[in-house]
Design a protein around this motif. Structure first.
Motif, PDB file in Angstrom:
ATOM      1  N   GLU A  87       0.854  -1.122  -0.046  1.00  0.00           N
ATOM      2  CA  GLU A  87       0.031  -0.227   0.067  1.00  0.00           C
ATOM      3  C   GLU A  87       0.836   1.113   0.004  1.00  0.00           C
ATOM      4  OE1 GLU A  87       0.679  -0.956   4.436  1.00  0.00           O
ATOM      5  OE2 GLU A  87       0.387  -2.132   2.599  1.00  0.00           O
ATOM      6  N   ASP A  88       2.219   1.330   0.628  1.00  0.00           N
ATOM      7  CA  ASP A  88       2.972   2.179   0.714  1.00  0.00           C
ATOM      8  C   ASP A  88       3.685   2.493  -0.685  1.00  0.00           C
ATOM      9  OD1 ASP A  88       2.654   2.635   3.411  1.00  0.00           O
ATOM     10  OD2 ASP A  88       4.134   1.116   3.932  1.00  0.00           O
ATOM     11  N   VAL A  89       3.729   1.524  -1.346  1.00  0.00           N
ATOM     12  CA  VAL A  89       4.519   1.638  -2.854  1.00  0.00           C
ATOM     13  C   VAL A  89       3.319   2.151  -3.814  1.00  0.00           C
ATOM     14  CG1 VAL A  89       5.729   0.390  -4.711  1.00  0.00           C
ATOM     15  CG2 VAL A  89       6.113  -0.272  -2.185  1.00  0.00           C
ATOM     16  N   LEU A  90       2.299   1.646  -3.664  1.00  0.00           N
ATOM     17  CA  LEU A  90       1.205   2.146  -4.216  1.00  0.00           C
ATOM     18  C   LEU A  90       0.711   3.659  -4.155  1.00  0.00           C
ATOM     19  CD1 LEU A  90      -1.247  -1.073  -4.381  1.00  0.00           C
ATOM     20  CD2 LEU A  90       0.214  -0.197  -6.103  1.00  0.00           C
ATOM     21  N   GLN A  91       0.834   4.189  -2.983  1.00  0.00           N
ATOM     22  CA  GLN A  91       0.564   5.437  -2.537  1.00  0.00           C
ATOM     23  C   GLN A  91       1.926   6.341  -3.084  1.00  0.00           C
ATOM     24  OE1 GLN A  91      -1.922   6.893  -0.989  1.00  0.00           O
ATOM     25  NE2 GLN A  91      -1.221   8.609  -2.080  1.00  0.00           N
ATOM     26  N   ARG A  92       3.037   5.784  -3.200  1.00  0.00           N
ATOM     27  CA  ARG A  92       4.172   6.756  -3.778  1.00  0.00           C
ATOM     28  C   ARG A  92       3.880   6.616  -5.276  1.00  0.00           C
ATOM     29  NH1 ARG A  92      10.264   4.941  -3.767  1.00  0.00           N
ATOM     30  NH2 ARG A  92      11.265   7.007  -4.791  1.00  0.00           N
ATOM     31  N   GLN A  93       3.220   5.871  -6.044  1.00  0.00           N
ATOM     32  CA  GLN A  93       2.993   5.774  -7.417  1.00  0.00           C
ATOM     33  C   GLN A  93       1.842   6.796  -7.515  1.00  0.00           C
ATOM     34  OE1 GLN A  93       4.889   4.386  -9.831  1.00  0.00           O
ATOM     35  NE2 GLN A  93       6.130   4.112  -8.056  1.00  0.00           N
ATOM     36  N   LEU A  94       0.838   6.654  -6.618  1.00  0.00           N
ATOM     37  CA  LEU A  94      -0.414   7.733  -6.841  1.00  0.00           C
ATOM     38  C   LEU A  94       0.260   9.016  -6.759  1.00  0.00           C
ATOM     39  CD1 LEU A  94      -3.045   5.974  -5.056  1.00  0.00           C
ATOM     40  CD2 LEU A  94      -3.247   6.497  -7.261  1.00  0.00           C
ATOM     41  N   ASP A  95       1.128   9.396  -5.859  1.00  0.00           N
ATOM     42  CA  ASP A  95       1.737  10.623  -5.514  1.00  0.00           C
ATOM     43  C   ASP A  95       2.437  11.151  -6.804  1.00  0.00           C
ATOM     44  OD1 ASP A  95       0.675  10.944  -3.004  1.00  0.00           O
ATOM     45  OD2 ASP A  95       2.606  10.130  -1.907  1.00  0.00           O
ATOM     46  N   ILE A  96       3.277  10.187  -7.370  1.00  0.00           N
ATOM     47  CA  ILE A  96       4.027  10.349  -8.807  1.00  0.00           C
ATOM     48  C   ILE A  96       3.071  10.832  -9.889  1.00  0.00           C
ATOM     49  CG2 ILE A  96       5.710   9.582 -10.312  1.00  0.00           C
ATOM     50  CD1 ILE A  96       6.893   7.765  -8.305  1.00  0.00           C
ATOM     51  N   ILE A  97       1.998  10.147  -9.828  1.00  0.00           N
ATOM     52  CA  ILE A  97       1.133  10.551 -10.908  1.00  0.00           C
ATOM     53  C   ILE A  97       0.237  11.924 -10.685  1.00  0.00           C
ATOM     54  CG2 ILE A  97      -1.431   9.798 -11.716  1.00  0.00           C
ATOM     55  CD1 ILE A  97      -0.415   6.737 -11.378  1.00  0.00           C
ATOM     56  N   ASN A  98       0.104  12.032  -9.492  1.00  0.00           N
ATOM     57  CA  ASN A  98      -0.547  13.498  -9.239  1.00  0.00           C
ATOM     58  C   ASN A  98       0.428  14.591  -9.126  1.00  0.00           C
ATOM     59  OD1 ASN A  98      -3.277  12.366  -8.601  1.00  0.00           O
ATOM     60  ND2 ASN A  98      -2.491  11.698  -6.511  1.00  0.00           N
ATOM     61  N   SER A  99       1.539  14.450  -8.820  1.00  0.00           N
ATOM     62  CA  SER A  99       2.390  15.694  -8.838  1.00  0.00           C
ATOM     63  C   SER A  99       3.395  15.574 -10.103  1.00  0.00           C
ATOM     64  CB  SER A  99       3.419  15.656  -7.732  1.00  0.00           C
ATOM     65  OG  SER A  99       4.502  14.592  -8.004  1.00  0.00           O
ATOM     66  N   GLY A 100       3.477  14.699 -10.902  1.00  0.00           N
ATOM     67  CA  GLY A 100       4.353  14.597 -11.995  1.00  0.00           C
ATOM     68  C   GLY A 100       5.786  14.330 -12.022  1.00  0.00           C
ATOM     69  N   TYR A 101       6.196  14.015 -10.640  1.00  0.00           N
ATOM     70  CA  TYR A 101       7.504  13.631 -10.351  1.00  0.00           C
ATOM     71  C   TYR A 101       7.559  12.905  -9.080  1.00  0.00           C
ATOM     72  CZ  TYR A 101       7.335  18.112  -7.877  1.00  0.00           C
ATOM     73  OH  TYR A 101       7.034  18.884  -6.520  1.00  0.00           O
ATOM     74  N   ASP A 102       9.040  12.513  -8.963  1.00  0.00           N
ATOM     75  CA  ASP A 102       9.198  11.336  -7.811  1.00  0.00           C
ATOM     76  C   ASP A 102      10.105  12.063  -6.947  1.00  0.00           C
ATOM     77  OD1 ASP A 102       9.616   9.504  -6.067  1.00  0.00           O
ATOM     78  OD2 ASP A 102      10.862   8.136  -7.432  1.00  0.00           O
ATOM     79  N   VAL A 103       9.565  12.515  -5.634  1.00  0.00           N
ATOM     80  CA  VAL A 103      10.053  13.339  -4.754  1.00  0.00           C
ATOM     81  C   VAL A 103      10.828  12.472  -3.672  1.00  0.00           C
ATOM     82  CG1 VAL A 103       8.758  15.320  -5.111  1.00  0.00           C
ATOM     83  CG2 VAL A 103       8.248  13.615  -3.360  1.00  0.00           C
TER      84      VAL A 103
END
Length: 120
Positions: A87-103
């Motif tokens: 679930e944490d990895v999926l949330q990170r992917q959702l955050d990347i999709i929403n923001s456009g980049y990986d922080v």
């Protein structure tokens, strides 16, 4: 491989119970049947999902799910040691999709315990 597909299934099911609805929707869209891929320098790991050039896999060496780039089918490009639930990895992917980049983050917090050769 020392980590069985049955153990992997248990890990996925435990994570699924902790997923938000958005995480479950993403999981349903990107999941794939577990397949062993090579993690260069470490051996094989179970891959569970693909989203673009990102593979999500279970790192049995660190006992957690991680994400990495992949350029060749069957090969995980980089080692991650995040010890995350799916679930944490999926949330990170959702955050990347929403923001456009990986922080990040690109590492998990320290795990308490004794480690050899760390005293000076």
């Amino acid at each position: 491989m020392s980590f069985s597909e049955e153990q992997l299934s248990d890990e996925i099911n435990e994570s699924w119970t902790r997923m938000s609805f958005k995480q479950r929707y993403l999981w349903e869209a990107i999941k794939r049947p577990p397949e062993q891929w090579q993690l260069r320098g470490y051996g094989s790991c179970w891959t569970v999902a693909l989203i673009g050039s990102t593979v999500i896999y279970y790192n049995q060496f660190e006992h957690g799910f991680n994400a990495s780039n992949w350029f060749e089918h069957g090969v995980i490009a980089q080692y991650q040691s995040l010890n995350w639930g799916l679930e944490d990895v999926l949330q990170r992917q959702l955050d990347i999709i929403n923001s456009g980049y990986d922080v990040g983050p690109w590492a998990s917090p320290p795990i308490a315990g004794e480690y050899p050769n760390t005293s000076r």
